[in-house]
Design a protein around this motif. Sequence first.
Motif, PDB file in Angstrom:
ATOM      1  N   SER A 288      45.924  43.556  44.426  1.00 19.43           N
ATOM      2  CA  SER A 288      45.715  44.755  43.602  1.00 19.43           C
ATOM      3  C   SER A 288      44.875  45.786  44.344  1.00 19.43           C
ATOM      4  CB  SER A 288      45.038  44.377  42.280  1.00 19.43           C
ATOM      5  OG  SER A 288      45.895  43.599  41.480  1.00 19.43           O
ATOM      6  N   LYS A 289      43.896  45.330  45.114  1.00 20.48           N
ATOM      7  CA  LYS A 289      43.052  46.246  45.883  1.00 20.48           C
ATOM      8  C   LYS A 289      43.870  46.980  46.940  1.00 20.48           C
ATOM      9  CE  LYS A 289      38.685  46.380  48.464  1.00 20.48           C
ATOM     10  NZ  LYS A 289      37.550  45.564  48.976  1.00 20.48           N
ATOM     11  N   SER A 292      46.118  49.494  45.213  1.00 18.53           N
ATOM     12  CA  SER A 292      45.304  50.627  44.773  1.00 18.53           C
ATOM     13  C   SER A 292      45.121  51.634  45.899  1.00 18.53           C
ATOM     14  CB  SER A 292      43.942  50.117  44.283  1.00 18.53           C
ATOM     15  OG  SER A 292      43.047  51.185  44.058  1.00 18.53           O
ATOM     16  N   TYR A 293      44.806  51.154  47.096  1.00 18.77           N
ATOM     17  CA  TYR A 293      44.621  52.036  48.254  1.00 18.77           C
ATOM     18  C   TYR A 293      45.951  52.667  48.664  1.00 18.77           C
ATOM     19  CZ  TYR A 293      43.058  53.605  52.877  1.00 18.77           C
ATOM     20  OH  TYR A 293      42.753  54.371  53.981  1.00 18.77           O
ATOM     21  N   SER A 298      43.410  53.892  40.771  1.00 21.06           N
ATOM     22  CA  SER A 298      42.272  52.987  40.643  1.00 21.06           C
ATOM     23  C   SER A 298      42.705  51.526  40.592  1.00 21.06           C
ATOM     24  CB  SER A 298      41.473  53.325  39.383  1.00 21.06           C
ATOM     25  OG  SER A 298      42.213  52.993  38.219  1.00 21.06           O
ATOM     26  N   HIS A 299      41.769  50.662  40.970  1.00 23.71           N
ATOM     27  CA  HIS A 299      42.028  49.220  40.935  1.00 23.71           C
ATOM     28  C   HIS A 299      42.326  48.763  39.511  1.00 23.71           C
ATOM     29  CE1 HIS A 299      40.965  44.903  40.876  1.00 23.71           C
ATOM     30  NE2 HIS A 299      41.393  44.901  42.126  1.00 23.71           N
ATOM     31  N   THR A 303      45.619  46.791  37.953  1.00 21.85           N
ATOM     32  CA  THR A 303      45.488  45.548  37.186  1.00 21.85           C
ATOM     33  C   THR A 303      46.178  45.669  35.833  1.00 21.85           C
ATOM     34  OG1 THR A 303      43.371  45.059  38.265  1.00 21.85           O
ATOM     35  CG2 THR A 303      43.850  43.900  36.213  1.00 21.85           C
TER      36      THR A 303
END
Length: 421
Positions: A288-289, A292-293, A298-299, A303
């Motif tokens: 997920s991180k 996100s990038y 946003s993380h 999620t």
Amino acid sequence: MRQESKDWIGVIEAGYELEKSDETWLAGILDRASPLLGRGFWPTVGIYDYTPLNINVASIETQGPALAKDFLQSSLQVRTAAVDEFFRGGKPVSSLSEALYTREPGIQAVVEKITDGAVKDKFTVKAMTGQNSALIMCWLFAKQITPTKRECKRWAQVATHLGAGLRLRQRLSSLTLDSLPVEAIFDASGKLHEARNEASASSTREVLCNAVKRIDQLRAQAGRNNPETSLKLWDGLVDGRWSIVDYFDTDQRRFIVAIKNTPHYTNLCGLTARERQVAEFVGMGRSSKEISYTLGVSHSAITNCTARIQTKLQLASRAELVGFFSPGGLRARLMEMDIAGEELLVGKYPLTNTSLLEKLTAVEQAIVIHILAGSANADIARQRRTRETTVAKQIQTIFKKLSVRSRSELVARLQAQNPPA
């Protein structure tokens, strides 16, 4: 140490140069990237696209001898389950030894045979576009190696931008200020000249103006001297939609343009555009991180998006979602087509155990095909012009007939070579 050996921002800039040929573009990326690792030999970079059955190499450049190109070309043609998965997803940064040798020990012997014993390992960076194509960059080693934590973090961030740059290049045959995906135009000082389509809202214009100023600051010398912070602040996309790219007109005046650059899929399968994008990256094994990038959101948004996908597709866990959207899975073998307004699913047969499908009615078999394509119940109901509750009941009947409890179990059962009686 020379300044360019620390210029991580320069690699990202090279990735967004859209007007060059593939060969020149790859060579420029390699020139900027090769001093950064500080170990290994014969840095090489290539572009490839893939289907569940094949990998096609489009272009390769190297700073080593021609033999280095042959090594990469041969590596991309090795066909085992682990290798297929490696080139279609998995970690963006890894060595061959940690990604493949432990899973398939015979791969090490294959690598040594391809390289006549000269190579024991590779440091690899994979920049996935999210649309069945990728850039791969590698350094060769005469011994087995393990990437450091810092190498994994920085090269993964760079890979995100190289994947976005490749996606832009594949989407745009040429770039002008009138190109359809260009949705905002700024002058060299960062002043907005024009905003259109999704970029026209006042709140969005403000987001883009701030992003253009921030990225220009990251590209200044102070930003280059602090790559840890600069890479963190330069997301793969701005507000989940745009790449910020330089454009020079015929008088060499510099403009900065915001180009819509989200991965695009013709059939959303009842998911929103964002949910389908997230699902594809989850299927490639991205966290997920990392997503996100990559998407610039946003993380927590990723999620929540993942949870909605699992609910819509009735998948019990993230692991089931990964398996369902795996690039080499059964769902991926179905090609989505839109003919005369009708959404069709075309595959190379036999895709499944037909003996299992014989237990189902014609209507149930049709619903199974939609399930394999990743369609949510609401989307199946829309395409079949029936109620969602009716589809839900039909799916439960299918599960009962085939002795499965979920969509992921259904896919696994249909892929089994010798299904139980």
